[in-house]
Design an enzyme around this catalytic site. Structure first.
Site, PDB file in Angstrom:
ATOM      1  N   SER A 155       0.840  -1.200   0.000  1.00 54.35           N
ATOM      2  CA  SER A 155       0.000   0.000   0.000  1.00 54.35           C
ATOM      3  C   SER A 155       0.881   1.257   0.000  1.00 54.35           C
ATOM      4  O   SER A 155       1.673   1.447  -0.910  1.00 54.35           O
ATOM      5  CB  SER A 155      -0.967  -0.041   1.185  1.00 54.35           C
ATOM      6  OG  SER A 155      -1.993   0.917   1.039  1.00 54.35           O
ATOM      7  N   ASP A 282      -9.827  -3.816  -5.951  1.00 51.90           N
ATOM      8  CA  ASP A 282      -9.413  -3.065  -4.762  1.00 51.90           C
ATOM      9  C   ASP A 282     -10.424  -1.943  -4.535  1.00 51.90           C
ATOM     10  O   ASP A 282     -10.665  -1.134  -5.435  1.00 51.90           O
ATOM     11  CB  ASP A 282      -8.014  -2.480  -4.990  1.00 51.90           C
ATOM     12  CG  ASP A 282      -7.405  -1.858  -3.745  1.00 51.90           C
ATOM     13  OD1 ASP A 282      -8.104  -1.119  -3.032  1.00 51.90           O
ATOM     14  OD2 ASP A 282      -6.209  -2.099  -3.492  1.00 51.90           O
ATOM     15  N   HIS A 310      -7.875  -5.078  -1.135  1.00 52.34           N
ATOM     16  CA  HIS A 310      -6.703  -4.269  -0.830  1.00 52.34           C
ATOM     17  C   HIS A 310      -5.823  -5.028   0.158  1.00 52.34           C
ATOM     18  O   HIS A 310      -6.175  -5.191   1.332  1.00 52.34           O
ATOM     19  CB  HIS A 310      -7.110  -2.923  -0.230  1.00 52.34           C
ATOM     20  CG  HIS A 310      -5.950  -1.983  -0.055  1.00 52.34           C
ATOM     21  ND1 HIS A 310      -5.422  -1.255  -1.097  1.00 52.34           N
ATOM     22  CD2 HIS A 310      -5.206  -1.671   1.042  1.00 52.34           C
ATOM     23  CE1 HIS A 310      -4.409  -0.531  -0.654  1.00 52.34           C
ATOM     24  NE2 HIS A 310      -4.253  -0.770   0.638  1.00 52.34           N
TER      25      HIS A 310
END
Length: 350
Positions: A155, A282, A310
């Protein structure tokens, strides 16, 4: 140099091949595939914390995997996501897999994420390539010269790592053998707008629940630097980044930050073998914002499964497990020229 624990008979094992990701039938949709991993039991791993002083008078906290492995086995450094760390579900799954493979691992905490406030009026952000490069340099000096070093960013950590890889170009190979980014918001503007819409607001609220108290503490320690009223009123990531991230790190505002810190523009400049994994469902990284092969260099491998959420990628029968992602990452690294299998352990370096 960090003192790795040794073992008399362990040898680094080649990671098993990873099949293309497919979500289990019982876990449907990007939100479920994102949230469910937080409910799974996290493996227990032994960690040793090292506090590393920075050149500017601050510090980082490194959590080293405390498991027996040959001294010259590969080393994997993980850069965590927003408000993550060595307790994050993806970190624990990776560390457990590294232990099984007899590889070394370390979670490099961004400033303020190790459980204690950092000293300077600074935090971390999606384009924090300077700290990524400095942390990688510090880790490289702590491991044997012959040990391959791999980096993974998840991320926000993936965005910051890709920023560094693009800027470093061919020089990245002086430090790393290969890298990977997972669920990185490559286009910050697209992701930032998306996370503030509809059901995605639950993710923004989750992040803000810890970001705002940390930022208010900085405002108290350094009067006049941040506006506490703006921080308290922030209900979106745009408002928070405008009140905190931008002024702390030299951006003119959220728009300037999200534009300049996006990693997508740096993908054509990456020269190191790099795997970039993004699920197309996502919740807050729109599939339309993801790059195609023509948007990246030949060193970049894009993997965009239809499902996964995600940083989720759950697999297996109910309740599922998180083994697919570490397996895929270790297999990618083991396939890179320059990777080698370590022999029996010698005396730990020190």
């Amino acid at each position: 140099m960090i003192a790795f624990p040794g073992t008399a008979d362990a040898a680094a094992s080649t990671a098993p091949a990873a099949l293309p990701y497919r979500a289990p039938r019982w876990l449907v949709g990007g939100h479920a595939q994102t949230i469910w991993p937080y409910r799974l039991r996290r493996p227990s791993v032994a960690l040793r914390r090292e506090r590393v002083e920075t050149a500017d008078g601050d510090f980082w906290d490194f959590d080293w995997l405390d498991a027996a492995a040959p001294v010259s086995s590969p080393v994997v450094v993980l850069f965590h996501g927003l408000e993550g760390g060595s307790d994050s579900h993806y970190a624990r799954a990776l560390l457990a897999a590294l232990g099984r493979a007899h590889w070394h691992g370390v979670v490099a905490h961004f400033r303020g994420c190790g459980g204690e406030p950092n000293r300077l009026p600074r935090a971390y952000h999606s384009g924090d390539h300077a700290d990524v490069g400095a942390m990688l340099g510090a880790i490289r000096t702590r491991i044997p010269e012959q040990a391959p070093l791999y980096a993974i960013g998840v991320s926000l950590g993936g965005s910051a790592l890709l920023n560094w890889l693009g800027r470093a170009g061919g020089d990245a190979s002086r430090t790393l053998t290969a890298a990977a980014a997972v669920s990185a918001p490559l286009d910050l503007m697209a992701a930032g707008i998306s996370i503030n819409q509809g059901l995605n607001r639950i993710y923004a609220a989750h992040f803000l629940s810890s970001l705002k108290p940390k930022s208010l503490a900085i405002a108290r320690r350094f009067p006049g630097l941040l506006d506490p009223v703006k921080i308290r009123r922030a209900r979106t990531m745009w408002a928070f980044d405008d009140a905190v991230t931008a002024p702390l790190h030299g951006f003119a505002g959220t728009r300037d930050y999200w534009t300049r810190a996006s990693s997508k523009a740096w993908l054509p400049a990456i020269a190191l073998p790099t795997l970039v994994i993004n699920a197309r469902n996502d919740p807050f990284i729109p599939a339309r914002s993801l790059p195609s092969a023509r948007d990246v260099s030949s060193a970049v491998t894009l993997e965009q499964p239809r499902h996964g959420g995600h940083a989720g990628f759950v697999r297996g029968p109910y309740p599922g497990n998180l083994e697919w992602l570490p397996t895929r990452l270790l297999h990618f690294f083991a396939s890179i020229p320059g990777h080698h299998e370590a022999g029996p352990a010698a005396d730990p370096p020190g």
